[in-house]
Each structure stands twice: as structure tokens, then as C-alpha cells.
Write a protein that holds these residues in place. Structure first.
Motif, short mmCIF file in Angstrom:
data_model
loop_
_atom_site.label_atom_id
_atom_site.label_comp_id
_atom_site.label_asym_id
_atom_site.label_seq_id
_atom_site.Cartn_x
_atom_site.Cartn_y
_atom_site.Cartn_z
N LEU A 70 48.43 24.26 56.98
CA LEU A 70 47.26 24.37 57.86
C LEU A 70 46.20 23.38 57.38
N PHE A 71 45.68 22.59 58.31
CA PHE A 71 44.79 21.49 57.94
C PHE A 71 43.33 21.69 58.36
N ASP A 72 43.08 22.57 59.33
CA ASP A 72 41.69 22.82 59.73
C ASP A 72 41.61 24.20 60.38
N VAL A 73 40.40 24.72 60.45
CA VAL A 73 40.19 26.05 61.03
C VAL A 73 38.83 26.05 61.71
N THR A 74 38.71 26.82 62.82
CA THR A 74 37.42 26.99 63.50
C THR A 74 37.31 28.43 63.98
N TRP A 75 36.10 29.00 63.81
CA TRP A 75 35.85 30.36 64.28
C TRP A 75 35.50 30.35 65.76
N SER A 76 35.91 31.40 66.46
CA SER A 76 35.48 31.61 67.84
C SER A 76 33.97 31.77 67.88
N GLU A 77 33.37 31.32 68.98
CA GLU A 77 31.93 31.51 69.18
C GLU A 77 31.65 32.66 70.14
N ASN A 78 32.70 33.38 70.58
CA ASN A 78 32.45 34.54 71.44
C ASN A 78 33.22 35.80 71.03
N ASN A 79 33.82 35.77 69.83
CA ASN A 79 34.52 36.96 69.34
C ASN A 79 34.60 36.86 67.82
N GLU A 80 33.95 37.79 67.14
CA GLU A 80 33.87 37.72 65.67
C GLU A 80 35.22 37.86 64.98
N HIS A 81 36.25 38.32 65.68
CA HIS A 81 37.57 38.53 65.07
C HIS A 81 38.47 37.29 65.14
N VAL A 82 38.13 36.35 65.99
CA VAL A 82 39.10 35.34 66.39
C VAL A 82 38.83 34.00 65.69
N LEU A 83 39.90 33.35 65.27
CA LEU A 83 39.80 31.97 64.82
C LEU A 83 41.06 31.20 65.19
N ILE A 84 40.94 29.87 65.15
CA ILE A 84 42.05 28.99 65.50
C ILE A 84 42.27 28.01 64.36
N THR A 85 43.54 27.83 64.00
CA THR A 85 43.92 26.84 62.99
C THR A 85 44.78 25.77 63.63
N CYS A 86 45.00 24.68 62.88
CA CYS A 86 45.93 23.64 63.35
C CYS A 86 46.79 23.22 62.17
N SER A 87 47.96 22.67 62.48
CA SER A 87 48.97 22.54 61.42
C SER A 87 49.81 21.28 61.55
N GLY A 88 50.61 21.08 60.49
CA GLY A 88 51.43 19.89 60.36
C GLY A 88 52.54 19.79 61.37
N ASP A 89 52.92 20.90 62.02
CA ASP A 89 54.00 20.88 63.01
C ASP A 89 53.49 20.58 64.42
N GLY A 90 52.24 20.18 64.55
CA GLY A 90 51.71 19.80 65.86
C GLY A 90 51.18 20.95 66.68
N SER A 91 51.07 22.14 66.09
CA SER A 91 50.63 23.30 66.88
C SER A 91 49.25 23.78 66.45
N LEU A 92 48.63 24.55 67.36
CA LEU A 92 47.42 25.32 67.06
C LEU A 92 47.82 26.79 67.08
N GLN A 93 47.14 27.61 66.23
CA GLN A 93 47.43 29.03 66.16
C GLN A 93 46.14 29.82 66.36
N LEU A 94 46.20 30.89 67.17
CA LEU A 94 45.06 31.78 67.36
C LEU A 94 45.30 33.07 66.59
N TRP A 95 44.34 33.44 65.72
CA TRP A 95 44.48 34.60 64.82
C TRP A 95 43.41 35.63 65.13
N ASP A 96 43.68 36.89 64.78
CA ASP A 96 42.74 38.00 64.96
C ASP A 96 42.60 38.70 63.61
N THR A 97 41.39 38.62 63.02
CA THR A 97 41.21 39.19 61.68
C THR A 97 41.28 40.71 61.67
N ALA A 98 41.20 41.34 62.85
CA ALA A 98 41.30 42.80 62.91
C ALA A 98 42.75 43.26 62.88
N LYS A 99 43.68 42.34 62.99
CA LYS A 99 45.10 42.69 62.97
C LYS A 99 45.73 42.16 61.68
#
Lengths: 323, 99
Positions: A70-99
Motif C-alpha cells: 500500500l503506497f498512499d491512503v486518504t480519509w473520507s470527508e463524509n464518513n468518519e469510518h471510511v478510508l481509501i488506499t492504493c497499491s502496487g497491483d493497480g487497485s484502490l481499496q475502500l475500508w471501514d474502520t468499524a468492521k
């Protein structure tokens, strides 16, 4: 993971994980996300770490593994649980810290490593931009599975993509093609191309108190300020780093203060409006220092992460002592 | 994640080889120690609903000439959003060079 509170800095050790990016939560004071990769991002998997401060130092709240670094991360600006990362395989991932497990969504369109991801800062928009080694920038609405738009024009790796904090639909990108570019989502194209360095540009950021001002950090060890009303020459140049500058950010609290981290292992704090611009050099890492962020809640607090397998949160003296 | 950590100068351990050591192993085509292969897929769930209002950024608060109260007072009790900042567009004075 063990937390150590040594000296002024709170430290979390991340054995086997090399830090690439650190971002404070826009909602919860002290909560930090860190994007990391195994084996310096060259091979293996990656882990998103969510940290909270506690009496002992730093506590690991959650960790989420991904198949690639994982090379970078950004927090959602409309949901305190959510963030998005990006990675070496060309994908972005959406995560939920409550899960406990994730990711909830994966967006795979880039054909090479994705090095940057950023959630829009202006109100009324919830858009994400990503920049990739495939030389494209992609625009995403995280509620939609496919990208909304692809921006082409850079002629090399894109290392950094950052939304304007003031102008809706406007973002900047920095590239190995030695240019800084300003893009307009509404026009679906580039507004300005700035040949900002004669070297690869690894990072850029917007001033939070002047909508026309950006800074770039490059492999030539220099930071340069750019006024978009006249980009023929930089409005400031800051010299001092001895290896490539990996990331630069403007302070959210001080109009002329910025911080940079480098392959010279240091984090430096600057005030470009002063004749002696270098405020402080922090030397608490023993490897490339790649991730850096200012707290949005505390005017004095900073976080960084390094390939020395540590994440640190601290209050540099130059920010705690009134200038 | 809880693998033992060895000093940098000792024999290769499952993790925490130096960058120089790792690059040498890659160049020599050797197997990398402790390489973790995962097969994680998207869960396709919906995010947990947000319960906190958006906090104004420090520069938004400054623009509204508000003093920023200590953060500890604002956990979970962030004030309602102030008025939307004036709509901005890219200034027409921006122009490119060299192209």
C-alpha cells in the motif's frame, strides 16, 4: 506491534512493514492511518494501520492486510469510518474502520502501481483522484464501481495527486516528467503545465491560505513554490535536503509554514516568508522517510512514517514555540 | 505481523532485511525471506453509517474568523457546519507556460 514512548515522539514499531504514507483523521483527534508495504514495496503484501494515541504512546486500533504493498491512503470527508488506499497491483481499496475485515470495495483500473490517492477537500463534492505509474490520473466517485474519468497528458510516472482545498473540481499532479499540472474536472482536462524542476517531482501540495500557491518537492533536493498567476519562475526555493524529497505538505494552521520529508531520512520544517526559511530539521529516522502529515486538530502535532519500520507522532519545537 | 525482529547486522531473518540486502536478493533472483502472499478479495459490503458531522478545516474556521476551541471539547460534539464557503472557480489569470 509494540508502542514505545521515547523522548518527545510517540512511536509505533511496525516489524516487517515499511511506511509509505500517514494521514490524520479529519474527524477523530489523534487517529492516524498509515499505508505500509512489506519489503520496501518491492515485493509482498501491504497493511493499512489505524492508530490511536493512548497514555503509553500509540495503540494499534486496527490493521487490514492487502495482497500488494500500500503506497498512499486518504480519509473520507463524509464518513468518519471510511478510508481509501492504493497499491502496487493497480487497485484502490475502500475500508471501514468499524468492521474487523475488509476491504469493502476494490477498484481495479490502473494498469501499474498506484502511488497517490486523495479525497476532495471542498464541500459538496465527494470525489477521489488517483495517480499511477501508468501515467494516468483517474477520477472516482466511491459509490460508483467504475472511474468517472481518466486524465492523460503526463509523460512519466505520476507520484502525487492533490485536490485544491479552495477550488471545487481542481486538482494538482506531480510527475517524473518534471512537470506540475493543474487539472479541471469540469473541463475534463489540464489547465496549466508547469515545468517545475529539471528532475522528477515526487510530491506537491496546495497552500491552505492562498488559493494560487502550490509547493513541489523533487529529486533535485529542492522545494519550490508556485504562484499560478505567474508560473514563469518559482516564488520561493528551499534548499537543505541532501537526497530526494519524498513528500511535502503545507500546514493547515500557518499560511507560510510547510514540512518536507526525504530520502535523506530527515523531516524539515520551513517558513518560506522568512529570510532563514529552515525552522527545524528532525532526525529521528534511520531510513527513507516517506509519509508525513500535520494534525488537523492540534496546531503543533505532526506524524511521519519511514522505511525504518516506525511511525512517529510528535510536536516539533518550531511549532510549539511561537515564532 | 508478530515475527521476531533481528538486528540489521545479523544473519538474514524472516523479515527486516535492509534495503540493500533486499535489492541484492532481487538482482540475484533469490527467494525473498518472509514473503507474504495473500488472496484477499472485496467483501462488497456497505460502509457503516456516519454519525459525526463534518468538522470545518482549520483554514475554513480561520476564514470565518472563528476561534478554534480545544479539540478535546469537540469529540463527538462537533458544531453544525458553518455556512458554505463562497463558490470558487479557477481564476482566469492562471495560464500555462512553454506550451
Amino acid at each position: 506491534m509494540s508502542a514505545v514512548c521515547g523522548g518527545a515522539a510517540r512511536t509505533l514499531r511496525t516489524p516487517g512493514r515499511h511506511g509509505y504514507a500517514a494521514e490524520f483523521s479529519p474527524y477523530l483527534p489523534g487517529r492516524l492511518a498509515c499505508a505500509t508495504a512489506q519489503h520496501y514495496g518491492i515485493a509482498g503484501c501491504g497493511t493499512l494501520l489505524i492508530l490511536d494515541p493512548d497514555e503509553a504512546g500509540l495503540r494499534l486500533f486496527r490493521s487490514f492486510d492487502w495482497n500488494d504493498g500500500l503506497f498512499d491512503v486518504t480519509w473520507s470527508e463524509n464518513n468518519e469510518h471510511v478510508l481509501i488506499t492504493c497499491s502496487g497491483d493497480g487497485s484502490l481499496q475502500l475500508w471501514d474502520t468499524a468492521k474487523a475485515a475488509g476491504p469493502l470495495q476494490v477498484y481495479k483500473e490502473h494498469t501499474q502501481e498506484v502511488y497517490s490517492v486523495d479525497w476532495s477537500q471542498t464541500r459538496g463534492e465527494q470525489l477521489v483522484v488517483s495517480g499511477s505509474w501508468d501515467q494516468t490520473v483517474k477520477l472516482w466517485d466511491p459509490t460508483v464501481g467504475k472511474s468517472l474519468c481518466t486524465f492523460r497528458g503526463h509523460e512519466s510516472i505520476i507520484y502525487s495527486t492533490i485536490w485544491s482545498p479552495h477550488i471545487p473540481g481542481c486538482f494538482a499532479s506531480a510527475s517524473g516528467d518534471q512537470t506540475l499540472r493543474i487539472w479541471d474536472v469540469k473541463a475534463a482536462g489540464v489547465r496549466i503545465v508547469i515545468p517545475a524542476h529539471q528532475a522528477e517531482i515526487l510530491s506537491c501540495d496546495w497552500c491552505k491560505y492562498n488559493e494560487n500557491l502550490l509547493v513541489t518537492g523533487a529529486v533535485d533536493c529542492s522545494l519550490r513554490g508556485w504562484d499560478l498567476r505567474n508560473v514563469r519562475q518559482p516564488v520561493f526555493e528551499l534548499l537543505g535536503h541532501t537526497y530526494a524529497i519524498r513528500r511535502v505538505k503545507f500546514s493547515p494552521f500557518h499560511a507560510s509554514v510547510l514540512a518536507s520529508c526525504s530520502y535523506d531520512f530527515t523531516v524539515r520544517f520551513w517558513n518560506f516568508s522568512k529570510p532563514d526559511s529552515l525552522l527545524e530539521t528532525v532526525e529521528h529516522h534511520t531510513e527513507f522517510t516517506c509519509g508525513l502529515d500535520f494534525s488537523l486538530q492540534s496546531p503543533t502535532q505532526v506524524a511521519d512514517c519511514s522505511w525504518d519500520e516506525t511511525i512517529k507522532i510528535y510536536d516539533p519545537a518550531c511549532l510549539t514555540i511561537p515564532a | 505481523m508478530e515475527r521476531p525482529r533481528s538486528p540489521r547486522c545479523s544473519a538474514p531473518a524472516p523479515a527486516s532485511v535492509t534495503l540493500a540486502q533486499l535489492l541484492l536478493l532481487v538482482q540475484q533472483g533469490q527467494e525473498l525471506p518472509g514473503l507474504e502472499r495473500r488472496h484477499i478479495a472485496a467483501m462488497h459490503g456497505e460502509p457503516t453509517a456516519s454519525q459525526l458531522p463534518r468538522r470545518p478545516k482549520p483554514w475554513e474556521a480561520a476564514a470565518l474568523a472563528e476561534s478554534v476551541p480545544p479539540p478535546t471539547l469537540r469529540i463527538g460534539t462537533a458544531p453544525a457546519e458553518p455556512g458554505l464557503a463562497k463558490a470558487a472557480t479557477a481564476p482566469s489569470s492562471w495560464h500555462t507556460v512553454g506550451s
